[in-house]
Write a protein that holds these residues in place. Structure first.
Motif, PDB file in Angstrom:
ATOM      1  N   UNK A 132       3.749   1.026  -5.965  1.00 25.53           N
ATOM      2  CA  UNK A 132       2.569   1.778  -5.499  1.00 25.53           C
ATOM      3  C   UNK A 132       1.844   2.430  -6.674  1.00 25.53           C
ATOM      4  N   UNK A 133       2.596   2.981  -7.627  1.00 27.09           N
ATOM      5  CA  UNK A 133       1.971   3.567  -8.821  1.00 27.09           C
ATOM      6  C   UNK A 133       1.198   2.502  -9.590  1.00 27.09           C
ATOM      7  N   UNK A 134       1.788   1.332  -9.713  1.00 30.70           N
ATOM      8  CA  UNK A 134       1.131   0.218 -10.394  1.00 30.70           C
ATOM      9  C   UNK A 134      -0.173  -0.136  -9.672  1.00 30.70           C
ATOM     10  N   UNK A 135      -0.132  -0.210  -8.362  1.00 32.76           N
ATOM     11  CA  UNK A 135      -1.347  -0.506  -7.582  1.00 32.76           C
ATOM     12  C   UNK A 135      -2.369   0.609  -7.757  1.00 32.76           C
ATOM     13  N   UNK A 136      -1.909   1.853  -7.712  1.00 30.79           N
ATOM     14  CA  UNK A 136      -2.825   2.990  -7.861  1.00 30.79           C
ATOM     15  C   UNK A 136      -3.561   2.938  -9.198  1.00 30.79           C
ATOM     16  N   UNK A 137      -2.861   2.508 -10.242  1.00 32.96           N
ATOM     17  CA  UNK A 137      -3.470   2.420 -11.566  1.00 32.96           C
ATOM     18  C   UNK A 137      -4.442   1.247 -11.699  1.00 32.96           C
ATOM     19  N   UNK A 138      -4.172   0.173 -10.966  1.00 31.48           N
ATOM     20  CA  UNK A 138      -4.934  -1.060 -11.166  1.00 31.48           C
ATOM     21  C   UNK A 138      -5.985  -1.372 -10.107  1.00 31.48           C
ATOM     22  N   UNK A 139      -5.894  -0.760  -8.953  1.00 31.25           N
ATOM     23  CA  UNK A 139      -6.818  -1.099  -7.868  1.00 31.25           C
ATOM     24  C   UNK A 139      -7.439   0.157  -7.273  1.00 31.25           C
ATOM     25  N   UNK A 140      -8.694   0.045  -6.886  1.00 26.51           N
ATOM     26  CA  UNK A 140      -9.344   1.187  -6.240  1.00 26.51           C
ATOM     27  C   UNK A 140      -9.704   0.874  -4.786  1.00 26.51           C
ATOM     28  N   UNK A 141      -9.162  -0.206  -4.266  1.00 28.02           N
ATOM     29  CA  UNK A 141      -9.497  -0.622  -2.905  1.00 28.02           C
ATOM     30  C   UNK A 141      -8.261  -0.695  -2.007  1.00 28.02           C
ATOM     31  N   UNK A 142      -7.362   0.259  -2.159  1.00 26.51           N
ATOM     32  CA  UNK A 142      -6.099   0.250  -1.421  1.00 26.51           C
ATOM     33  C   UNK A 142      -6.285   0.925  -0.059  1.00 26.51           C
ATOM     34  N   UNK A 143      -5.785   0.260   0.986  1.00 30.66           N
ATOM     35  CA  UNK A 143      -5.707   0.857   2.321  1.00 30.66           C
ATOM     36  C   UNK A 143      -4.247   1.173   2.599  1.00 30.66           C
ATOM     37  N   UNK A 144      -3.999   2.301   3.215  1.00 29.70           N
ATOM     38  CA  UNK A 144      -2.629   2.658   3.571  1.00 29.70           C
ATOM     39  C   UNK A 144      -2.551   2.729   5.093  1.00 29.70           C
ATOM     40  N   UNK A 145      -1.686   1.881   5.655  1.00 30.22           N
ATOM     41  CA  UNK A 145      -1.504   1.816   7.106  1.00 30.22           C
ATOM     42  C   UNK A 145      -0.010   1.907   7.376  1.00 30.22           C
ATOM     43  N   UNK A 146       0.414   2.959   8.076  1.00 31.36           N
ATOM     44  CA  UNK A 146       1.830   3.133   8.428  1.00 31.36           C
ATOM     45  C   UNK A 146       2.766   2.892   7.243  1.00 31.36           C
ATOM     46  N   UNK A 152      -5.170 -10.797   2.679  1.00 27.95           N
ATOM     47  CA  UNK A 152      -4.649  -9.465   2.397  1.00 27.95           C
ATOM     48  C   UNK A 152      -3.388  -9.571   1.550  1.00 27.95           C
ATOM     49  N   UNK A 153      -3.226  -8.638   0.620  1.00 31.31           N
ATOM     50  CA  UNK A 153      -1.969  -8.453  -0.095  1.00 31.31           C
ATOM     51  C   UNK A 153      -1.419  -7.105   0.350  1.00 31.31           C
ATOM     52  N   UNK A 154      -0.095  -7.028   0.536  1.00 30.76           N
ATOM     53  CA  UNK A 154       0.485  -5.774   1.018  1.00 30.76           C
ATOM     54  C   UNK A 154       1.899  -5.584   0.494  1.00 30.76           C
ATOM     55  N   UNK A 155       2.269  -4.318   0.351  1.00 29.63           N
ATOM     56  CA  UNK A 155       3.638  -3.936   0.026  1.00 29.63           C
ATOM     57  C   UNK A 155       4.278  -3.478   1.332  1.00 29.63           C
ATOM     58  N   UNK A 156       5.314  -4.165   1.724  1.00 29.95           N
ATOM     59  CA  UNK A 156       5.973  -3.877   2.998  1.00 29.95           C
ATOM     60  C   UNK A 156       7.340  -3.256   2.734  1.00 29.95           C
ATOM     61  N   UNK A 161      13.419   2.907  -2.554  1.00 26.98           N
ATOM     62  CA  UNK A 161      12.400   3.954  -2.686  1.00 26.98           C
ATOM     63  C   UNK A 161      11.787   3.939  -4.081  1.00 26.98           C
ATOM     64  N   UNK A 162      12.620   3.809  -5.108  1.00 29.52           N
ATOM     65  CA  UNK A 162      12.119   3.756  -6.485  1.00 29.52           C
ATOM     66  C   UNK A 162      11.259   2.520  -6.725  1.00 29.52           C
ATOM     67  N   UNK A 163      11.715   1.363  -6.228  1.00 27.61           N
ATOM     68  CA  UNK A 163      10.934   0.134  -6.406  1.00 27.61           C
ATOM     69  C   UNK A 163       9.574   0.236  -5.736  1.00 27.61           C
ATOM     70  N   UNK A 164       9.566   0.716  -4.488  1.00 29.76           N
ATOM     71  CA  UNK A 164       8.299   0.843  -3.753  1.00 29.76           C
ATOM     72  C   UNK A 164       7.385   1.829  -4.453  1.00 29.76           C
ATOM     73  N   UNK A 165       7.919   2.969  -4.856  1.00 37.42           N
ATOM     74  CA  UNK A 165       7.095   3.972  -5.541  1.00 37.42           C
ATOM     75  C   UNK A 165       6.533   3.441  -6.856  1.00 37.42           C
ATOM     76  N   UNK A 166       7.336   2.701  -7.608  1.00 40.70           N
ATOM     77  CA  UNK A 166       6.839   2.112  -8.857  1.00 40.70           C
ATOM     78  C   UNK A 166       5.736   1.095  -8.593  1.00 40.70           C
TER      79      UNK A 166
END
Length: 186
Positions: A65-79, A153-157, A58-63
Motif C-alpha cells: 500500500x505504501x508503494x502504491x501511495x508513492x506511485x499512484x494518485x488514483x487509488x480507490x479504497x473499498x472495504x 482494475x488492479x487491486x490488493x486483496x 499485515x507488513x506485506x500489505x502495508x508495504x
C-alpha cells in the motif's frame, strides 16, 4: 521405530482402501520422534504460528500500500481493498442474452512477492452468476459491485477477502496470503 507401508497408511492416515501390491511389502517406513508436546503446548505453538503469519501479511500489505501511495494518485479504497481503475469502458464485449445475469471476467492472480498463481485464458472468460453466493472470493464481489463492464482494475486483496486462514492447497496459496489481482470485467 519402523513399520511397513500398509500399517503406516492405516494407522497414521486411517487409510485402508489401498490396492494390495508387492510394492507395499517392499517399502519400509522409518520414523524418528524428535519431540512431543502436550495438547496445551501444541495449541500455544499453533497460536504463535498464526500470529506470526498474520503479522507477516499485515507488513506485506502495508508495504505494498505504501508503494502504491508513492506511485499512484488514483487509488480507490473499498472495504480495505486498494484498487486502481486502469481502463474504463475500453472493452467492447457484446453481452448477449445468454450472458445476462452473469459476471464475465478475465483475471490474473499473484501473491505480493510477484509469484504467479493463476490466469484465465483471455479467449475463454469465466462466467459467474451475479446473485449466487459462494462462487467468488469476497474481494471479487466488492470489486464487481464497484466497477462496471468494460473496466480493467488492479487491486490488493488482503487474505480475509481471499483465501483467508485456510489458503488454497491446489493453487499452492499459503494461509494468510494477500493477493494482487488484475481484473477485466466484460
Amino acid at each position: 521405530f519402523s513399520t511397513d507401508f500398509n500399517l503406516f497408511l492405516i494407522f497414521f492416515f486411517k487409510y485402508n482402501n489401498y490396492t494390495k501390491s508387492s510394492i507395499y511389502n517392499q517399502v519400509k517406513i522409518n520414523l524418528k520422534l524428535i519431540s512431543c508436546l502436550d495438547i496445551n503446548s501444541q495449541n500455544d505453538y499453533n497460536k504463535k504460528l498464526t500470529t506470526e503469519a498474520i503479522e507477516k501479511e499485515k507488513n506485506k500489505v502495508n508495504n505494498e500500500k505504501k508503494n502504491w501511495d508513492l506511485n499512484y494518485d488514483d487509488i480507490d479504497i473499498v472495504n480495505s481493498i486498494y484498487s486502481r481503475l486502469i481502463t474504463k469502458n475500453t472493452y467492447n464485449y457484446v453481452n448477449n442474452d445468454s450472458a445476462q445475469g452473469y459476471y464475465v471476467i478475465d483475471y490474473n492472480l499473484m501473491d505480493l512477492d510477484g509469484r504467479f498463481i493463476f490466469s484465465t485464458d483471455p479467449n475463454q472468460p469465466h462466467y459467474f452468476q451475479k446473485n449466487k453466493q459462494g462462487q467468488l472470493l469476497k474481494g471479487f464481489n466488492f470489486l464487481l459491485k464497484k466497477y462496471t463492464s468494460g473496466d480493467s482494475v488492479h487491486a490488493i486483496l488482503p487474505s480475509n477477502l481471499a483465501f483467508q486462514e485456510k489458503g488454497a492447497f491446489v493453487a499452492k496459496i499459503p494461509p494468510f496470503t494477500p493477493l494482487l489481482i488484475k481484473l477485466r470485467i466484460r
